[in-house]
Design a protein around this motif. Structure first.
Motif, short mmCIF file in Angstrom:
data_model
loop_
_atom_site.label_atom_id
_atom_site.label_comp_id
_atom_site.label_asym_id
_atom_site.label_seq_id
_atom_site.Cartn_x
_atom_site.Cartn_y
_atom_site.Cartn_z
N TRP B 6 0.83 -1.20 0.00
CA TRP B 6 0.00 0.00 0.00
C TRP B 6 0.87 1.25 0.00
CZ3 TRP B 6 -0.66 4.04 3.45
CH2 TRP B 6 -1.80 4.83 3.26
N LEU B 7 1.90 1.21 0.88
CA LEU B 7 2.82 2.35 0.97
C LEU B 7 3.50 2.62 -0.35
CD1 LEU B 7 4.78 2.21 4.34
CD2 LEU B 7 3.63 4.15 3.29
N LEU B 8 4.03 1.53 -0.95
CA LEU B 8 4.73 1.67 -2.23
C LEU B 8 3.82 2.29 -3.28
CD1 LEU B 8 6.93 -1.54 -2.57
CD2 LEU B 8 7.66 0.84 -2.32
N GLY B 9 2.57 1.84 -3.28
CA GLY B 9 1.61 2.38 -4.24
C GLY B 9 1.44 3.88 -4.06
N ARG B 10 1.30 4.30 -2.80
CA ARG B 10 1.11 5.72 -2.52
C ARG B 10 2.31 6.55 -2.97
NH1 ARG B 10 -4.20 7.02 -1.15
NH2 ARG B 10 -4.82 4.97 -1.86
N VAL B 11 3.51 6.08 -2.58
CA VAL B 11 4.72 6.82 -2.92
C VAL B 11 4.90 6.86 -4.44
CG1 VAL B 11 7.23 6.85 -2.73
CG2 VAL B 11 5.84 6.30 -0.73
N GLY B 12 4.62 5.70 -5.09
CA GLY B 12 4.72 5.66 -6.55
C GLY B 12 3.76 6.65 -7.18
N GLY B 13 2.56 6.72 -6.67
CA GLY B 13 1.57 7.66 -7.19
C GLY B 13 2.05 9.09 -7.08
N ALA B 14 2.64 9.41 -5.91
CA ALA B 14 3.14 10.77 -5.70
C ALA B 14 4.25 11.08 -6.70
CB ALA B 14 3.65 10.93 -4.27
N LEU B 15 5.15 10.11 -6.90
CA LEU B 15 6.24 10.33 -7.86
C LEU B 15 5.70 10.52 -9.27
CD1 LEU B 15 9.02 7.86 -6.64
CD2 LEU B 15 8.98 10.36 -6.53
N ALA B 16 4.68 9.73 -9.63
CA ALA B 16 4.09 9.87 -10.97
C ALA B 16 3.51 11.28 -11.13
CB ALA B 16 3.00 8.82 -11.17
N THR B 17 2.87 11.78 -10.07
CA THR B 17 2.30 13.13 -10.15
C THR B 17 3.39 14.16 -10.37
OG1 THR B 17 0.66 12.38 -8.56
CG2 THR B 17 0.78 14.73 -9.00
N ILE B 18 4.49 14.02 -9.62
CA ILE B 18 5.59 14.98 -9.77
C ILE B 18 6.16 14.92 -11.18
CG2 ILE B 18 7.94 15.52 -9.01
CD1 ILE B 18 7.06 14.83 -6.20
N LEU B 19 6.26 13.69 -11.72
CA LEU B 19 6.76 13.53 -13.08
C LEU B 19 5.84 14.23 -14.08
CD1 LEU B 19 9.32 11.98 -13.71
CD2 LEU B 19 7.90 10.18 -14.72
N MET B 20 4.53 14.15 -13.81
CA MET B 20 3.59 14.80 -14.71
C MET B 20 3.72 16.32 -14.64
SD MET B 20 0.11 12.69 -15.01
CE MET B 20 -1.06 13.99 -14.94
N VAL B 21 4.00 16.82 -13.44
CA VAL B 21 4.21 18.26 -13.29
C VAL B 21 5.43 18.69 -14.09
CG1 VAL B 21 4.79 20.08 -11.66
CG2 VAL B 21 3.12 18.36 -11.05
N LEU B 22 6.49 17.88 -14.03
CA LEU B 22 7.71 18.19 -14.79
C LEU B 22 7.40 18.23 -16.29
CD1 LEU B 22 10.53 16.18 -13.01
CD2 LEU B 22 10.31 18.64 -13.22
N LEU B 23 6.63 17.25 -16.74
CA LEU B 23 6.26 17.18 -18.15
C LEU B 23 5.47 18.42 -18.55
CD1 LEU B 23 6.70 14.97 -20.28
CD2 LEU B 23 4.35 14.26 -19.89
N LEU B 24 4.53 18.80 -17.70
CA LEU B 24 3.70 20.00 -17.93
C LEU B 24 4.58 21.23 -18.03
CD1 LEU B 24 0.64 20.48 -18.06
CD2 LEU B 24 0.73 21.12 -15.67
N ASN B 25 5.52 21.32 -17.09
CA ASN B 25 6.43 22.47 -17.09
C ASN B 25 7.27 22.50 -18.35
OD1 ASN B 25 6.43 24.48 -15.21
ND2 ASN B 25 7.31 23.22 -13.60
N PHE B 26 7.68 21.32 -18.80
CA PHE B 26 8.49 21.25 -20.02
C PHE B 26 7.70 21.78 -21.21
CE2 PHE B 26 9.61 18.73 -23.81
CZ PHE B 26 10.90 19.19 -23.99
#
Lengths: 312, 327
Positions: B6-26
Motif C-alpha cells: 500500500w505504501l509503495l503504491g502511494r509513494v509511486g503515485g506521488a512520484l508519478a504526479t511529480i513527473l507529470m508536473v515536470l512534463l507539464l512544465n516542459f
C-alpha cells in the motif's frame, strides 16, 4: 465538494428530476427563492447594464471628484478616478458573470466529456484519465492558471474582440476551463460507471449502437441533472477564480470585472486610505453571487438526495 | 506485507504526479514566448547563421523528445530551475528560496488556527444542528467560505489597521524597528492580519464539512450504544464522534493545500507581505516566466508531499483505509 460526493453515491436514480420540474421544486424553498431572485437581478444587470446606470464610465467620462464617500448622487461612492462605483459594479456584473458562465461551460464540457469517456471505456483509458484528473485535483491549479494566461495571451495577441468579448478575457475563460475540470470529471465518471451496468445501456450495446451513440443517447441524458447541480457550484468557483486572476492584474482594464475593480482599489491603496466604499460594492457583489450559487447548488443536492431516498 | 504494498503504491503515485508536473512544465517552457531563437528571429538584421548558432548553443537544434526533455528533467532534478529575467539573471532557486519562510509562516499558522477553530465550530454546530446557534454558525461559515481571500484581507485592513489603528497596514516589519524580543513582537503584529485572513477564509469550509460529518456520525449505532451506557454528552462527542468525523477534514485539509496556497498568494499582495505571493505578482508584471514556473514547481511538489503525508496519517487513524486498499 462534499455535497457532490453525496450525489455520486445514489447515482443511478438521479435522472428522475427533470429540468422544469427542478425549477418548480426549487421555488418551493424560501432560501432557494431568495438566492434565485438575487441571481436573476444580477443576470439582468449583466444583460443590460446600460439600462440601469448608463454607459460604462471611464477615466475621461467620469465627472465626480475622486474617492467620494457614498451620497445621494453616488450611492456607492466614487473610485480614485472619480468613476461612480454603482456604475462600475453593475457593468462589472456583465464581465464577471459572462466570464464565469463561459468558464463553467468549458469546465463542464471538458469534465463531462472526460468523465463519460473514462467511465464508459473503463480499463486503461479510465486509469490514465483519472490519474490526470487526480493530478489536477491536487495541484495548485490557480498558479498554473497564472502562468498559462499570459503565455496564451502572447500567443494569440490581445487586440481583438470576439462577439464583443476581448481576447484577454477569453484567455481567462480558457485558462479557468482547462485548470478546473477535474472534480466534474470525477463526479461524471462515477455516475457513468453505474449507468454502464444498467440494462438499458446493455440492451443498446447488444443492438449494436456505437459507444459514442450510447454515450450521447443513453448516458448523457441521465447525467444531465448531476451536471446542472455541479454546474452551479462550478459557476461560483469560476467567478471566484476570475475575480482573483483579475485582482492580480490579469483582467482587462477596458472591460473591468468585479475583481478588476478590487485590483484597482488595492493599487489605489483604498484599504489604507479608509475608502471602504471602494471595496464594498464590487466585493459584496462577488459575495452575494457566490452565496446565491452555493445555496441553489445545495438545494438541488438536497432535492436529488430526497429523490433518491423516496425511490429506494 | 500488505501495508508495504500500500505504501509503495502511494509513494509511486506521488512520484508519478511529480513527473507529470515536470512534463507539464516542459511543455510550458516550449510554448513560452521569448525563447532565444524566436527573439533573434524577430530582428531582420540577424543572419540565419547566427540564429542557427543560438539554437545549437541552447540545445534547440536537438529533437524535443528525448534530448530536450531529458536535458530539462535532468537540470530540474539537479536543482537548476533556470535564471530570473527580472532579477538580472540570478538563479531562480535563490530568488524563490528567500521568500519561502514568510509565506510558510502565515500559511502554516493560518491553517493551524483554521483547523482548530473550524473543528470547534463544526463540532458545535453539528451537535446542535437545527437549533439557533447552528443556524447562525452555519450561515457565518457559508459567508466566510464565499469570500475571496483578498477581499477579506482588504476589509480587515480597512477596519483594524486604518480605522481602529490597532495593527500595521502592510509589510513584515517596521523600517528601522527594534531587534530582539521587541523585533519578534513587531513581526507578529505585522503577521497578525495576514494570518487572520487566511484562517478566517479557511474556517468556513472546515466547519461546514465537520458539521455534516458530525451530523452523520450522530445517526450511527455506536452513538446510541454510548448513550445507552449513560455517557455524558461531551464524552460522546469527544470520545466517540469526533475521532470518526475528523477523517474527512484531514483529507480536505491536504487536498485543499493547493487551493489555500493560491489564496494565500493574493493575501500577500493585499498586505505587501514579502513572500511567494508578492514575488508571483512581480514576476507576472515583468513576465518573468522562469520564476513563475519555479514557484509552480515548488508549490506542486509541496502539495504532493502534503497529500502523501495526509494519506499516511489517514491510514494510521483509520486502519480500514489500508486494508481496503490492499484487498
Amino acid at each position: 465538494m462534499s455535497g457532490n460526493a453525496k450525489l455520486s453515491v445514489g447515482g443511478r436514480i438521479l435522472n428522475r428530476v427533470s429540468g422544469g420540474n427542478l425549477l418548480l421544486l426549487l421555488l418551493r424553498r424560501w432560501d432557494a427563492r431568495v438566492a434565485l431572485a438575487i441571481l436573476t437581478l444580477l443576470a439582468l444587470s449583466g444583460i443590460a447594464p446600460g439600462l440601469f446606470v448608463g454607459p460604462l464610465q471611464t477615466a475621461t467620462t467620469a465627472e465626480a471628484a475622486p474617492l467620494l464617500p457614498p451620497s445621494g448622487a453616488h450611492l456607492f461612492g466614487t473610485d480614485d478616478l472619480g468613476r461612480d462605483l454603482l456604475n462600475l459594479t453593475v457593468h462589472g456584473a456583465r464581465i464577471s458573470l459572462v466570464v464565469g458562465a463561459l468558464s463553467a461551460v468549458i469546465t463542464l464540457l471538458l469534465g463531462g466529456g472526460i468523465g463519460m469517456i473514462a467511465g464508459y471505456r473503463g480499463g486503461r483509458t479510465d486509469a490514465l484519465l483519472m490519474r490526470i484528473a487526480d493530478t489536477f485535483l491536487i495541484l495548485p491549479t490557480f498558479v498554473l492558471a497564472l502562468i498559462l494566461a499570459p503565455i496564451l495571451r502572447e500567443l494569440i495577441g490581445d487586440q481583438t474582440e470576439i462577439l464583443g468579448i476581448r481576447t484577454t478575457l477569453l484567455t481567462i475563460v480558457a485558462v479557468i476551463g482547462v485548470t478546473s475540470w477535474s472534480s466534474t470529471a470525477r463526479i461524471v465518471r462515477s455516475q457513468t460507471l453505474s449507468l454502464r451496468e444498467r440494462t438499458f445501456v446493455e440492451r443498446a450495446r447488444l443492438v449494436g449502437l456505437s459507444p459514442m451513440r450510447i454515450i450521447a443517447r443513453h448516458i448523457f441524458p441521465n447525467i444531465r441533472t448531476v451536471l446542472v447541480a455541479n454546474g452551479i457550484v462550478v459557476i461560483a468557483g469560476s467567478i471566484l477564480t476570475e475575480s482573483t486572476l483579475s485582482f492580480i492584474g490579469l483582467g482587462d482594464p477596458f472591460q473591468p470585472s468585479w475583481g478588476t475593480i478590487l485590483g484597482n482599489a488595492q493599487s489605489a491603496a483604498a484599504p489604507s486610505l479608509g475608502a471602504w466604499w471602494f471595496i464594498m460594492a464590487p466585493g459584496g457583489a462577488i459575495l452575494f453571487t457566490v452565496i446565491a450559487c452555493t445555496i441553489v447548488g445545495n438545494a438541488i443536492d438536497e432535492l436529488l438526495d430526497r429523490d433518491v431516498r423516496v425511490r429506494r | 506485507m500488505k501495508l508495504r504494498g500500500w505504501l509503495l503504491g502511494r509513494v509511486g503515485g506521488a512520484l508519478a504526479t511529480i513527473l507529470m508536473v515536470l512534463l507539464l512544465n516542459f511543455v510550458l517552457f516550449r510554448l513560452m514566448p521569448g525563447s532565444p531563437d524566436r527573439t533573434l528571429a524577430r530582428n531582420p538584421r540577424v543572419s540565419a547563421e547566427a540564429i542557427a548558432a543560438a539554437r545549437v548553443r541552447w540545445g534547440l537544434d536537438k529533437p524535443l523528445f528525448p534530448d530536450q526533455l531529458v536535458a530539462y528533467v535532468g537540470a530540474t532534478l539537479s536543482g537548476d530551475f533556470g535564471y530570473s529575467v527580472k532579477y538580472g539573471g540570478r538563479e531562480v532557486t535563490s530568488v524563490i528560496g528567500e521568500k519561502i519562510a514568510p509565506t510558510l509562516l502565515i500559511v502554516g499558522l493560518g491553517e493551524i488556527i483554521a483547523l482548530a477553530a473550524g473543528i470547534a465550530l463544526g463540532a458545535w454546530t453539528g451537535w446542535r444542528r437545527g437549533k439557533f446557534g447552528d443556524r447562525v454558525g452555519t450561515l457565518s461559515a457559508l459567508i466566510l467560505y464565499s469570500m475571496p481571500y483578498f477581499w477579506l484581507g482588504m476589509l480587515l485592513v480597512t477596519l483594524f489597521a486604518t480605522t481602529l489603528g490597532w495593527l500595521p497596514t502592510s509589510g513584515i516589519s517596521t523600517p528601522g524597528g527594534p531587534g530582539g524580543v521587541a523585533g519578534i513582537v513587531d513581526l507578529l503584529r505585522h503577521a497578525a492580519l495576514p494570518i487572520a485572513t487566511i484562517a478566517l477564509g479557511l474556517i468556513g469550509q472546515y466547519a461546514i464539512l465537520l458539521r455534516s460529518s458530525v451530523a452523520e456520525a450522530l445517526r450511527e449505532g455506536y452513538v446510541l450504544t454510548a448513550r445507552a451506557k449513560g455517557l455524558r454528552d461531551d464524552r460522546i462527542l469527544r470520545g466517540h464522534i469526533l475521532p470518526n468525523a475528523l477523517l474527512p477534514t484531514v483529507t480536505l485539509a491536504a487536498l485543499n493545500a493547493g487551493y489555500v496556497i493560491g489564496g494565500a498568494l493574493t493575501v500577500e499582495i493585499v498586505f505587501s507581505w514579502p513572500g511567494l505571493g508578492l514575488l508571483t505578482q512581480e514576476a507576472l508584471q515583468s513576465r518573468d516566466y522562469p520564476v513563475l514556473q519555479g514557484i509552480f514547481l515548488l508549490l506542486s511538489i509541496s502539495v504532493v508531499v502534503a497529500n502523501l503525508l495526509a494519506d499516511l496519517l489517514y491510514s494510521r487513524l483509520d486502519p480500514r483505509v489500508r486494508h481496503g486498499a490492499a484487498r
